[in-house]
Design a protein around this motif. Structure first.
Motif, short mmCIF file in Angstrom:
data_model
loop_
_atom_site.label_atom_id
_atom_site.label_comp_id
_atom_site.label_asym_id
_atom_site.label_seq_id
_atom_site.Cartn_x
_atom_site.Cartn_y
_atom_site.Cartn_z
N CYS A 36 0.84 -1.20 0.00
CA CYS A 36 0.00 0.00 0.00
C CYS A 36 0.87 1.24 0.00
CB CYS A 36 -0.95 0.00 1.19
SG CYS A 36 -0.15 0.47 2.73
N HIS A 62 2.74 -5.07 6.23
CA HIS A 62 1.76 -5.08 7.32
C HIS A 62 0.40 -5.63 6.88
CE1 HIS A 62 1.37 -1.22 5.26
NE2 HIS A 62 0.09 -1.28 5.58
N GLU A 63 0.25 -5.89 5.59
CA GLU A 63 -1.02 -6.46 5.08
C GLU A 63 -0.73 -7.90 4.71
OE1 GLU A 63 -2.42 -4.13 1.79
OE2 GLU A 63 -2.22 -2.25 2.87
N GLU A 148 -6.65 -6.29 6.06
CA GLU A 148 -6.00 -5.18 6.78
C GLU A 148 -6.50 -3.82 6.28
OE1 GLU A 148 -3.47 -2.12 8.11
OE2 GLU A 148 -3.62 -2.72 6.03
ZN ZN Z 1 -1.36 -0.73 4.20
#
Ligand code: ZN
Ligand code: BGC
Ligand code: ZN
Length: 354
Positions: A36, A62-63, A148
């Motif tokens: 992202c 983090h996803e 997420e």
């Molecule tokens: Zn993200």
């Protein structure tokens, strides 16, 4: 095992051979990780709050979605379970102590792959069962990687419900069909916001400063929303004809936001998710509107464990209703490192298959 690593203070990310870092916890084999804007900023060394867990290297990501390989001491999880790990981990404040690190008071939390904790862009990791969510629906193994970013949307929805309770808000027939929702941005987060909010029956407009690809246009059409190009001549006319009641910003451009804030209906709601610090500072003339029209403004970041649970539930129960699959515009391998720093033309969501 392979991991994608960032050297603090240095541009770019690279693949590195690493060992297991955690000794305890549930062992998870990573299936997919999403990329992202936050990851892009990290790769381009543009995220001021990035911090390593140890030394000066951070495993990013983090996803994620993965599969339990060894549950360790956990009796909640078993081998083969599909799981999503949480990004933010609590610090010591009162809100962190009750599982609301998304509302942390003093900033003493860590975020996997972002600040102070190694992330999930690696073949395997171990994690505390407290920060894992089970995904029962095996059919969402791939689109489950969108959990997420969707948990952010669930918190936005929670925030909307809270603010809209200031005053009766319905359209005389118990619906939101007379209310206009403007979403700023047309990337994957903005599209996820449009999916979730379309379930309330809003009249939805997605706005960007440039035209969108045919693919994005067809996703927008598919949910019965409209796209507005804020650089086009008739944008302000359209805005005046369909004044916003709710504005959700997922880009952080105060300029486009400002135009719509001036047109927002009384009792309107503005939720800022993109980082737009300028709305209040530079455009002081806006404050008059905000007071006189009872406008509510809220910032929203991250989400609670409950928001993750809601996100999994939303994706699973709406997998045939919304085109989550179409949001995933590309799947690459960890070695394809250039894709992390630079967004491809027409990309919606790029994910890595581990
Ligand atoms: Zn993200
Ligand atoms: C994540 C949030 C996180 C934020 C700031 C976002 O990309 O979705 O969970 O709090 O970045 O670090
Ligand atoms: Zn805290």
């Amino acid at each position: 095992m392979k991991a994608i690593v960032k050297k603090i203070g240095q541009k770019g990310v690279f693949v590195k051979d690493t060992d297991f870092i955690e000794n305890l916890g549930v062992t998870i084999r990573t299936l997919y990780t999403g990329v992202c804007g936050t990851d892009r900023e990290i790769a381009n060394d543009a995220l001021p709050f990035i911090r390593a867990e140890n030394g000066n290297e951070l495993i990013i990501g983090h996803e994620a979605i993965g599969i339990v390989e060894d549950p360790g001491d956990s009796d909640q999880f078993k081998k083969g379970d599909l799981v999503v790990p949480m990004v933010r981990r609590p610090g010591k404040c009162q809100l962190c102590k009750i599982g609301h690190q998304d509302y942390c008071i003093d900033g003493d939390f860590v975020e996997a792959g972002i600040r102070g904790k190694n992330g999930f862009m690696r073949e395997k990791f171990r994690d505390d069962e407290k920060f894992l969510l089970k995904v029962k629906d095996k059919e969402i193994q791939e689109i489950g990687v969108l959990t997420e970013p969707t948990k952010n949307v669930m918190k936005i929805m929670e925030t909307f419900k809270f603010l809209s309770s200031r005053v009766p808000w319905y359209c005389g027939d118990s619906t939101f069909s007379c209310k206009n929702l403007y979403i700023y941005g047309t990337g994957s987060e903005a599209l996820l916001i449009s999916f979730v909010f379309s379930t309330l029956g809003f009249n939805i407009f997605l706005v960007n400063r440039h035209p969108v690809s045919d693919k994005i246009q067809s996703i927008i059409n598919g949910i019965g929303a409209s796209f507005l190009d804020s650089s086009s001549e008739d944008y302000e006319n359209k805005l005046s004809r369909n004044r916003p009641d709710v504005i959700i910003d997922a880009v952080g451009s105060s300029e486009i936001l400002r135009k719509s804030v001036e047109k927002i209906n009384n009792n309107g709601i503005i939720i800022l998710f993109g980082t737009s610090g300028q709305l209040m500072e530079k455009n002081e003339d806006i404050t008059g509107y905000i007071v006189d029209k009872n406008i509510s403004i809220a910032g929203s970041v991250d989400g609670s464990k409950e928001n993750y649970r809601e996100a999994i539930e939303f994706i699973s129960s709406n997998k045939n209703r919304f085109p989550f699959k179409d949001l995933i515009s590309g799947i690459g391998s960890p070695e394809n490192i250039d894709k992390i720093a630079k967004k491809d033309k027409d990309e919606i969501k790029y994910i890595i298959k581990w």
